[in-house]
Design a protein around this motif. Structure first.
Motif, PDB file in Angstrom:
ATOM      1  N   LEU A  10       0.820  -1.209   0.000  1.00 48.62           N
ATOM      2  CA  LEU A  10       0.000   0.000   0.000  1.00 48.62           C
ATOM      3  C   LEU A  10       0.854   1.260   0.000  1.00 48.62           C
ATOM      4  O   LEU A  10       0.500   2.262  -0.633  1.00 48.62           O
ATOM      5  N   LYS A  11       1.988   1.216   0.710  1.00 45.57           N
ATOM      6  CA  LYS A  11       2.870   2.380   0.769  1.00 45.57           C
ATOM      7  C   LYS A  11       3.613   2.593  -0.532  1.00 45.57           C
ATOM      8  O   LYS A  11       3.772   3.720  -0.991  1.00 45.57           O
ATOM      9  N   GLU A  12       4.124   1.519  -1.112  1.00 49.49           N
ATOM     10  CA  GLU A  12       4.944   1.616  -2.322  1.00 49.49           C
ATOM     11  C   GLU A  12       4.148   1.083  -3.504  1.00 49.49           C
ATOM     12  O   GLU A  12       4.313  -0.073  -3.893  1.00 49.49           O
ATOM     13  N   LYS A  13       3.342   1.893  -4.084  1.00 48.94           N
ATOM     14  CA  LYS A  13       2.450   1.437  -5.155  1.00 48.94           C
ATOM     15  C   LYS A  13       3.197   1.079  -6.441  1.00 48.94           C
ATOM     16  O   LYS A  13       2.687   0.316  -7.246  1.00 48.94           O
ATOM     17  N   GLU A  14       4.395   1.600  -6.628  1.00 45.09           N
ATOM     18  CA  GLU A  14       5.121   1.279  -7.859  1.00 45.09           C
ATOM     19  C   GLU A  14       5.770  -0.109  -7.806  1.00 45.09           C
ATOM     20  O   GLU A  14       6.075  -0.684  -8.835  1.00 45.09           O
ATOM     21  N   ASN A  15       5.984  -0.658  -6.632  1.00 50.20           N
ATOM     22  CA  ASN A  15       6.576  -1.995  -6.481  1.00 50.20           C
ATOM     23  C   ASN A  15       5.528  -3.040  -6.102  1.00 50.20           C
ATOM     24  O   ASN A  15       5.840  -4.006  -5.433  1.00 50.20           O
ATOM     25  N   LEU A  25      -6.508 -13.010  -1.136  1.00 46.12           N
ATOM     26  CA  LEU A  25      -7.202 -11.726  -1.260  1.00 46.12           C
ATOM     27  C   LEU A  25      -6.240 -10.558  -1.080  1.00 46.12           C
ATOM     28  O   LEU A  25      -6.405  -9.504  -1.706  1.00 46.12           O
ATOM     29  N   LEU A  26      -5.235 -10.730  -0.223  1.00 47.76           N
ATOM     30  CA  LEU A  26      -4.252  -9.657  -0.012  1.00 47.76           C
ATOM     31  C   LEU A  26      -3.355  -9.454  -1.222  1.00 47.76           C
ATOM     32  O   LEU A  26      -2.753  -8.393  -1.384  1.00 47.76           O
ATOM     33  N   SER A  27      -3.236 -10.465  -2.079  1.00 44.78           N
ATOM     34  CA  SER A  27      -2.329 -10.359  -3.221  1.00 44.78           C
ATOM     35  C   SER A  27      -2.998  -9.799  -4.468  1.00 44.78           C
ATOM     36  O   SER A  27      -2.354  -9.712  -5.503  1.00 44.78           O
ATOM     37  N   THR A  28      -4.247  -9.423  -4.375  1.00 47.96           N
ATOM     38  CA  THR A  28      -4.902  -8.843  -5.548  1.00 47.96           C
ATOM     39  C   THR A  28      -4.297  -7.477  -5.852  1.00 47.96           C
ATOM     40  O   THR A  28      -4.000  -6.712  -4.937  1.00 47.96           O
ATOM     41  N   PRO A  29      -4.114  -7.175  -7.117  1.00 44.17           N
ATOM     42  CA  PRO A  29      -3.514  -5.885  -7.478  1.00 44.17           C
ATOM     43  C   PRO A  29      -4.414  -4.721  -7.077  1.00 44.17           C
ATOM     44  O   PRO A  29      -5.637  -4.818  -7.140  1.00 44.17           O
ATOM     45  N   LEU A  30      -3.782  -3.649  -6.676  1.00 44.68           N
ATOM     46  CA  LEU A  30      -4.514  -2.437  -6.336  1.00 44.68           C
ATOM     47  C   LEU A  30      -4.743  -1.631  -7.599  1.00 44.68           C
ATOM     48  O   LEU A  30      -3.860  -1.503  -8.449  1.00 44.68           O
ATOM     49  N   LYS A  31      -5.931  -1.089  -7.732  1.00 43.88           N
ATOM     50  CA  LYS A  31      -6.228  -0.261  -8.888  1.00 43.88           C
ATOM     51  C   LYS A  31      -5.732   1.151  -8.629  1.00 43.88           C
ATOM     52  O   LYS A  31      -5.908   1.687  -7.552  1.00 43.88           O
ATOM     53  N   GLU A  32      -5.114   1.699  -9.637  1.00 41.17           N
ATOM     54  CA  GLU A  32      -4.652   3.079  -9.520  1.00 41.17           C
ATOM     55  C   GLU A  32      -5.736   4.020 -10.035  1.00 41.17           C
ATOM     56  O   GLU A  32      -6.432   3.712 -10.997  1.00 41.17           O
ATOM     57  N   GLN A  33      -5.870   5.131  -9.362  1.00 43.15           N
ATOM     58  CA  GLN A  33      -6.840   6.121  -9.791  1.00 43.15           C
ATOM     59  C   GLN A  33      -6.295   6.893 -10.990  1.00 43.15           C
ATOM     60  O   GLN A  33      -5.114   7.262 -11.014  1.00 43.15           O
TER      61      GLN A  33
END
Length: 119
Positions: A35-40, A108-116
């Motif tokens: 969550l902190k490092e969205k690029e990695n 569930l924790l490994s699902t990719p985060l969507k970027e706004q």
């Protein structure tokens, strides 16, 4: 009649339960880092998926050891009461079931985060 949740969470084979909970804690740590490092994100997702795979392996291994242990004592007893047999088999299934539940949470924790999208 159902098994109480606290019994389910604590009555498994202690060595496997501790390892599974450790995997869950490590997965949450990696999730918060993600969550902190969205690029990695992909690096942390790979780590989390490895933890999920290992929790499944540990669950299957605990199931096999539980079966081996149960059948060993049944053979030594020469006969067994049905209540003891089914009680032992139900206790044997606690750890693999908990491991699969933990694997689902880790997945569930490994699902990719969507970027706004930026406007």
């Amino acid at each position: 009649m159902r098994m109480p949740l606290l019994d389910f969470l604590t009555n498994g084979d202690l060595k496997f339960v501790l390892v599974l909970y450790a995997f869950l804690i490590i997965a949450f740590i990696n999730f918060f880092k993600k969550l902190k490092e969205k690029e990695n994100q992909e690096i942390y997702n790979k780590k989390i998926k490895k933890l999920m795979n290992w929790s499944i392996v540990i669950s299957v291994f605990s199931l096999m050891l539980g079966l081996l242990h149960s059948f060993y004592f049944i053979s030594k007893a020469g006969g067994i009461n049905n209540n003891l047999l089914f009680g032992g088999l139900s206790n044997m299934l606690i750890t693999p079931t908990l491991g699969m539940a933990i694997a689902i949470v880790i997945q569930l924790l490994s699902t990719p985060l969507k970027e706004q999208k930026k406007l």
